[in-house]
Design a protein around this motif. Structure first.
Motif, mmCIF file in Angstrom:
data_model
loop_
_atom_site.group_PDB
_atom_site.id
_atom_site.type_symbol
_atom_site.label_atom_id
_atom_site.label_comp_id
_atom_site.label_asym_id
_atom_site.label_seq_id
_atom_site.Cartn_x
_atom_site.Cartn_y
_atom_site.Cartn_z
ATOM 1 N N PRO A 15 7.815 11.515 -11.512
ATOM 2 C CA PRO A 15 8.481 12.623 -12.213
ATOM 3 C C PRO A 15 8.371 13.924 -11.429
ATOM 4 N N CYS A 16 9.266 14.839 -11.743
ATOM 5 C CA CYS A 16 9.340 16.099 -11.000
ATOM 6 C C CYS A 16 8.061 16.907 -11.042
ATOM 7 N N GLY A 17 7.343 16.874 -12.148
ATOM 8 C CA GLY A 17 6.156 17.707 -12.266
ATOM 9 C C GLY A 17 4.924 17.155 -11.595
ATOM 10 N N HIS A 18 5.014 15.990 -11.000
ATOM 11 C CA HIS A 18 3.846 15.353 -10.383
ATOM 12 C C HIS A 18 3.466 16.081 -9.096
ATOM 13 N N PRO A 19 2.164 16.245 -8.818
ATOM 14 C CA PRO A 19 1.751 16.921 -7.581
ATOM 15 C C PRO A 19 2.298 16.271 -6.315
ATOM 16 N N GLN A 20 2.471 14.954 -6.347
ATOM 17 C CA GLN A 20 3.004 14.289 -5.163
ATOM 18 C C GLN A 20 4.458 14.655 -4.913
ATOM 19 N N CYS A 21 5.165 15.066 -5.955
ATOM 20 C CA CYS A 21 6.539 15.515 -5.770
ATOM 21 C C CYS A 21 6.566 16.794 -4.940
ATOM 22 N N ALA A 22 5.627 17.684 -5.219
ATOM 23 C CA ALA A 22 5.532 18.919 -4.436
ATOM 24 C C ALA A 22 5.244 18.607 -2.971
ATOM 25 N N ALA A 23 4.393 17.596 -2.730
ATOM 26 C CA ALA A 23 4.072 17.217 -1.352
ATOM 27 C C ALA A 23 5.281 16.655 -0.624
#
Length: 465
Positions: free
Chosen positions: A178-186
């Motif tokens: 999902p978009c809010g996951h920290p791995q998405c930011a990475a």
């Protein structure tokens, strides 16, 4: 006949003493002796499985990584200049049997091999994705973070690969990040309209992979798995990746396999790239005991550069050839740094350092018949009729006093199938547009490379596979 043989013998003894630098008692540490049978593998071992020929129109301008043209990510793009010759470098085989090191729990070890039969000069491993697990053969790369495989429905484009394309709908453990996951930011933080995380990796030759950042069970062996492994489910994959099914990233970033596996197996990994294209080495995730029969591990500091946070640098300061320290200032290496990269085929040295290495190598090899240059190699020899080759030991020296001694296959390369006894010095000068020195996989073959990320050090164990 005896009158002709004596001068020849005397000449060879003189050359050996030159190789020793006047101290033949220390010869074992200064030069190498290897039989032609070992170098060429004998009649029963073909040196190479041919990679599909390179046509000039198909070779990208950035080719440091593979014969299929997959270069560094666009973030690390540099331009080499004109397209190189279509001749492909070959790794040269040494007859050390493959050895799997004993893994200390909870480490896991899997075989690796060359990817030449799949159209790449990188090295590959076979792992499983999904539940039930489906096997895929992926290149592994210390210069990349995001791991990815091709996925149905291939909404953009999927190339022809070796195995059936992964179908997420047939796995009981697949989920989109999902978009809010920290791995998405990475991965860049881009999201689709339905709230799933998107990823895209673009390479310098224009090839790319894009799709949905996903979670899945990654099976390293039938008994060892990583649930919830973050990877790219690639639905638009453009460019030439050979026939491999995707890529395993082993860089220092958050999304690499080594980073994600650190909590389960420890913050370390190692690999040994096989000497022969017909044999196997190994990739180990976690801490291991070095292969038996080794003379111990030589460690040097792992350097991280702010501009290239995912890469593994070392502090190379000099090169020793046959006991002779090349007369080049350390700043040639330290100014820009030296990258260890499993995905680059050759070793690229600063031009001044390459010239010094080439000239010293020629000085120690005057007993052999020169052969014409073979692009990109300018120093070649015709070893036809030789039973054995004496060559200087080449060693990389680091600022902390450690060293990395190359095996014979890291010094000579045999690039021409039509002239199998022609061997060339396996180094090239670094283009002016390349941002740093690179130690490629040809020089790493037959050596266990240990990346102890937790301790920030890199180890070398020669003769390991």
């Amino acid at each position: 006949m005896h009158a002709m043989a004596s001068p020849l013998l005397a000449a060879r003894l003189l050359v050996l003493c030159l190789l020793c630098g006047g101290a033949c008692a220390a010869a074992k540490r200064r030069y190498l002796s290897v039989s032609m049978d070992e170098l060429l593998g004998g009649s029963s071992k073909k040196a190479h499985v041919d990679c599909p020929p390179w046509n000039k129109s198909e070779v990208p301008r950035l080719i440091s990584r593979t014969c299929n043209g997959r270069p560094l990510p666009l973030d690390y793009l540099w331009t080499y200049g004109p397209a190189p010759s279509p001749h492909r470098p070959r790794g040269i085989p040494i007859s050390y049997p493959p050895t799997i090191p004993p893994a200390e729990a909870p480490a896991v070890t899997i075989p690796d091999s060359t990817g030449t039969s799949l159209g790449t000069l990188e090295f590959v491993v076979t792992v499983g994705f999904g539940t039930p697990a489906q096997t895929y053969t992926l290149m592994f790369d210390t210069g990349s973070d995001v791991s990815w495989i091709q996925c149905l429905p291939c909404s953009g484009h999927c190339y022809k690969q070796h195995d059936p394309i992964f179908d997420p709908t047939k796995s009981a453990t697949y989920s989109a990040v999902p978009c809010g996951h920290p791995q998405c930011a990475a991965a860049g933080g881009k999201c689709s309209s339905n709230g799933t995380c998107l990823y895209k990796v673009q390479y310098g030759d224009g090839s790319s992979t894009a799709g949905v950042l996903s979670h899945e069970t990654l099976s390293l062996t039938s008994a060892r798995a990583l649930p919830g492994f973050a990877f790219g489910c690639g639905e638009t994959n453009l460019g030439d990746f050979g026939d491999v099914d995707g890529l395993i990233g082993l860089g220092r970033g958050q999304l690499s396999l080594s980073s994600q596996a650190a909590a389960s197996f420890g913050a370390a990994f190692s690999y040994c790239l096989p000497s022969y294209n017909t044999s196997h080495g190994y990739l180990t995730i976690g801490t291991t005991t070095p292969a038996s029969g080794s003379d111990g591990v030589r460690y040097t500091a792992m350097i991280q550069k702010q501009d290239y946070p995912s890469f593994y640098f070392v502090d190379l300061v000099s090169i020793v050839v046959g006991g002779f320290v090349l007369p080049v200032p350390p700043i040639l290496f330290t100014r820009d740094g030296t990258l260890l990269d499993s995905g680059t085929v050759l070793t690229y040295l600063p031009p001044e350092a390459y010239t010094a290495l080439r000239d010293r190598f020629k000085f120690t090899m005057t007993q052999y018949k020169p052969a014409p240059a073979y692009d990109p190699f300018d120093t070649c020899y015709d070893f036809a009729g030789q039973n054995a080759i004496f060559m200087p030991l080449v060693s990389f020296k680091f600022s902390d006093g450690s060293s990395f001694d190359l095996s014979p296959f890291g010094v000579l390369i045999f690039p021409d199938d039509t002239a199998p006894a022609t061997g060339c010095l396996a180094f090239v000068p670094r283009p002016s547009t390349m941002p740093f020195t690179i130690v490629g996989n040809t020089q790493q073959r037959n050596t266990e490379m240990i990346y102890d990320v937790a301790a920030e050090k890199i180890g070398f164990v020669s003769g390991s596979c």
